[in-house]
Design an enzyme around this catalytic site. Structure first.
Site, PDB file in Angstrom:
ATOM      1  NE  ARG A 210      -2.176  -4.382  -0.934  1.00  0.00           N
ATOM      2  CZ  ARG A 210      -1.635  -3.896   0.175  1.00  0.00           C
ATOM      3  NH1 ARG A 210      -0.619  -4.500   0.736  1.00  0.00           N
ATOM      4  NH2 ARG A 210      -2.099  -2.781   0.709  1.00  0.00           N
TER       5      ARG A 210
ATOM      6  CE  LYS B 229       4.387  -0.055   2.581  1.00  0.00           C
ATOM      7  NZ  LYS B 229       3.468  -0.796   1.706  1.00  0.00           N
ATOM      8  CB  THR B 230       2.924   0.035   6.630  1.00  0.00           C
ATOM      9  OG1 THR B 230       1.498  -0.048   6.738  1.00  0.00           O
ATOM     10  CG2 THR B 230       3.526  -0.280   7.990  1.00  0.00           C
TER      11      THR B 230
ATOM     12  CG  ASP C 254      -1.704  -0.372   8.148  1.00  0.00           C
ATOM     13  OD1 ASP C 254      -2.231   0.622   7.611  1.00  0.00           O
ATOM     14  OD2 ASP C 254      -1.933  -1.544   7.786  1.00  0.00           O
TER      15      ASP C 254
ATOM     16  N   GLY D 224       0.820  -1.217   0.000  1.00  0.00           N
ATOM     17  CA  GLY D 224       0.000   0.000   0.000  1.00  0.00           C
ATOM     18  C   GLY D 224       0.847   1.256   0.000  1.00  0.00           C
TER      19      GLY D 224
ATOM     20  CG  ASP E 147       2.772  -9.707   4.902  1.00  0.00           C
ATOM     21  OD1 ASP E 147       3.163 -10.427   5.841  1.00  0.00           O
ATOM     22  OD2 ASP E 147       1.583  -9.442   4.701  1.00  0.00           O
TER      23      ASP E 147
HETATM   24  P1  FBP Z   1       0.605  -1.938   3.622  1.00  0.00           P
HETATM   25  O1  FBP Z   1       0.550  -2.832   4.811  1.00  0.00           O
HETATM   26  O2  FBP Z   1       1.044  -2.611   2.385  1.00  0.00           O
HETATM   27  O3  FBP Z   1       1.412  -0.702   3.898  1.00  0.00           O
HETATM   28  O4  FBP Z   1      -0.862  -1.406   3.316  1.00  0.00           O
HETATM   29  C1  FBP Z   1      -1.654  -0.951   4.344  1.00  0.00           C
HETATM   30  C2  FBP Z   1      -3.034  -0.562   3.902  1.00  0.00           C
HETATM   31  O5  FBP Z   1      -3.083   0.811   3.592  1.00  0.00           O
HETATM   32  C3  FBP Z   1      -4.033  -0.931   5.000  1.00  0.00           C
HETATM   33  O6  FBP Z   1      -4.173   0.117   5.922  1.00  0.00           O
HETATM   34  C4  FBP Z   1      -5.272  -1.260   4.221  1.00  0.00           C
HETATM   35  O7  FBP Z   1      -6.061  -2.198   4.884  1.00  0.00           O
HETATM   36  C5  FBP Z   1      -4.725  -1.852   2.957  1.00  0.00           C
HETATM   37  O8  FBP Z   1      -3.462  -1.282   2.763  1.00  0.00           O
HETATM   38  C6  FBP Z   1      -5.585  -1.593   1.746  1.00  0.00           C
HETATM   39  O9  FBP Z   1      -5.076  -2.307   0.674  1.00  0.00           O
HETATM   40  P2  FBP Z   1      -5.283  -1.935  -0.849  1.00  0.00           P
HETATM   41  O10 FBP Z   1      -4.425  -0.757  -1.138  1.00  0.00           O
HETATM   42  O11 FBP Z   1      -4.799  -3.130  -1.579  1.00  0.00           O
HETATM   43  O12 FBP Z   1      -6.726  -1.631  -1.030  1.00  0.00           O
END
Ligand code: FBP
Length: 551
Positions: A144, A201-202, A204, A80, A175
């Site tokens: 992803r 990175k994230t 979250d 993400g 991951d």
């Molecule tokens: P990462 O763990 O890859 O940083 O992504 C986090 C996130 O933004 C979460 O907060 C959310 O649940 C998810 O990605 C959404 O995924 P997508 O971008 O595939 O809709």
């Protein structure tokens, strides 16, 4: 590139602040050999070439810098979006050029898939300059694709060899960094001559531990969400007629919700980790909110703001056991193949037939769209797509039902009208705050130094983040150090341990000490938008979470 906004033009000139230690020539200082956080023997076996490496910190070197031979480096954005990714790449680019101006940087397109499928571009100064201090991952795109199979590693190696790339930087969450560690070990075990370095990175905020103080993007994203929550709170306090149910992104952990609560002081904020620790049922979660609505409503305060972490559903114990049963069932390869050939209706029937009675009972308590989300929609890592589940509507609907019961028993006399919001994607690509712009640039610049040292299987680390950036410490952490074995998709796998909200930690305790007052009173705070120009105490302020964690 499209026409630049006035802010973009001004922001392009911002020079991110670098830790003083990285300004000139550096030398690595190696610590003691390390161990994984748990399951040491199992992790050691799985990472024979990279397990137990020492922590590394950089110190200033008085030796004159010798220019090493020019190299080519690859970079991947994985998962993400998170504000600051472009600055990791520009820091990496500048760091490589400072080491040898003939060094080259290639970007693999649309995530790890770009490496496997040989899609790339060379990142030149012109391209990099266009993206400095901007949000988004659009410089090379993200994806992803899970990079975990030997065939993928081998296919990637073909293009790395073809381009003469001897180091790869993977910018990703837990991951993706787990997979970076697998790749590093495979390339080292097979003497492939390719180093692999990760960057945390994230948005979250769940990729953190004693060594990695925060993941990048969390600071900016939570500031964006807090700005709009503050705006809603002010609207709410002006009209005094709505309850706003706001779901906030953050796949599992509730760090985002907690940080936003600390910044905005809403009337209610659910912390999923607490729900799990107290073994709360969905009904109890609903009752908690309804009690606050009723108490305020009985005093004529028919308005308020509730924050809901995106991952809540996975932490309600009964739903958690349903999900882990589903993960076991849907993780089996033969079942996946079988289900792929079925229509959604038959998939649903098949799954229901193979679940335990308790799991089916829990499933039937949920609205059909939510149960379908749990059953059928998974991302490539096998995760439930929690961002697609409308928990905010589910909760407000159940709160309305509960309030009616309270009204019948003469315990509630107010009015309840709910509005719903989900803040997630709008925070992931904002222009990075000064904190993220500086932190990311430092992470990338530091990654170039780790490459120069010849190490592999390390994550770029920049620490002491609540001090002025000139005092930040830079170095590298062996990725295996953060790992343990967890059950994923019906298999035991080595993974970086996810950091959940620590209920004994200072950020949660600060929140818990104030929440009853915030529920009763209208104590909203309005943080306003991210400031890019102005005094440091406004522009460079780190998150409340980091401030509490580091005093
Ligand atoms: P990462 O763990 O890859 O940083 O992504 C986090 C996130 O933004 C979460 O907060 C959310 O649940 C998810 O990605 C959404 O995924 P997508 O971008 O595939 O809709």
């Amino acid at each position: 590139m499209a026409k630049k906004s006035v802010l973009q033009q001004q922001r392009a000139a911002y020079q991110p602040k670098l830790p003083a230690v990285l300004w000139g020539n550096v030398k690595p200082v190696l610590g003691k050999p390390t161990q994984s956080v748990d399951d040491q023997e199992a992790i050691k076996k799985l990472f024979p070439a990279t397990y137990g490496l020492p922590e590394l910190t950089f110190a200033k070197s008085d030796e004159p810098a010798e220019q090493p031979a020019a190299i080519s480096v690859g970079v991947i954005l994985s998962g993400g979006q998170a504000p600051g990714g472009h600055n990791v790449i520009s820091g990496l680019f500048d760091g490589l050029k400072a080491i040898n101006p003939a060094n080259r940087l290639y970007g693999f397109l649309m995530g790890p898939g770009g490496l496997v499928n040989h899609n790339y571009i060379e990142l030149t100064k012109e391209i990099i300059d266009d993206y400095r201090n901007t949000g988004g991952f659009d410089i090379i795109g993200s994806g992803r694709t899970k990079l975990e199979k030997v065939e993928q590693f081998d296919k990637g190696l073909v293009i790395l060899k073809q381009l003469g790339i001897t180091a790869l930087v993977i910018i990703g969450g837990d991951d993706s960094n787990t997979n970076a560690a697998l790749l590093a070990d495979y390339y080292k075990s097979n003497n492939c001559g390719v180093q692999v370095i990760g960057c945390p990175k994230t948005i979250d905020g769940d990729l953190k531990n004693e060594q990695i103080e925060t993941s990048f993007g969390f600071d900016t994203a939570t500031k964006v969400y807090s700005e709009v929550i503050g705006n809603i709170e002010r609207d709410c306090n002006s009209a005094k007629k709505y309850w706003h149910f706001i779901k906030l992104m953050g796949r599992s952990a509730s760090h985002i919700a907690l940080e936003c609560a600390l910044q905005t002081q809403p009337n209610y904020c659910i912390i999923s980790e607490e729900v799990e620790a107290k073994h709360m049922s969905l009904e109890q979660v609903v009752d908690g909110i309804a009690d606050v609505v009723a108490e305020r409503g009985n005093r004529g305060l028919n308005y308020g703001v509730v924050l809901i972490p995106e991952g809540l559903i996975e932490f309600v114990p009964e739903i958690k056991s349903l999900i882990s049963e589903l993960n076991e069932l849907l993780g089996i390869e033969a079942n996946k193949v079988l289900l792929e050939a079925m229509t959604p209706d038959s998939q649903r029937t098949w799954i229901l037939e193979h679940l335990s009675k308790d799991a089916v009972k829990t499933l039937h308590k949920l609205p059909e769209d939510v149960s379908n989300q749990l059953l059928l929609d998974r991302d490539p890592h096998g995760n439930v797509q929690v961002s697609l589940i409308e928990t905010e509507k589910l909760l407000s609907h159940k709160v309305a039902e509960r309030l009616e019961e309270l009204r019948q028993s003469k315990k509630y006399t107010g009015k309840f009208s709910a509005l719903h919001h989900f803040f997630g994607y709008e925070g992931r690509c904002a222009d990075p705050s000064n904190f993220d712009a500086d932190y990311c640039y430092a992470l990338g610049y530091n990654a170039a130094q780790l490459i120069k040292c010849g190490v592999t299987g390390y994550m770029s680390s920049v620490r002491h983040l609540t001090r002025p950036s000139s005092e930040w410490q830079a170095g590298g952490i062996p990725i295996t150090m953060m790992m343990n074995i967890e059950r994923r998709n019906a298999q035991d796998k080595p993974v970086i341990r996810k950091a959940l909200v620590d209920l004994e930690g200072k950020p949660f305790k600060a929140f818990a000490a104030m929440r009853d007052q915030w529920a009763r009173e209208t104590a909203y705070t309005y943080p306003g938008p991210i400031q890019y120009f102005g005094p440091a105490e406004v522009c460079d302020r780190p998150s409340r979470t980091l401030q509490y964690e580091q005093n």
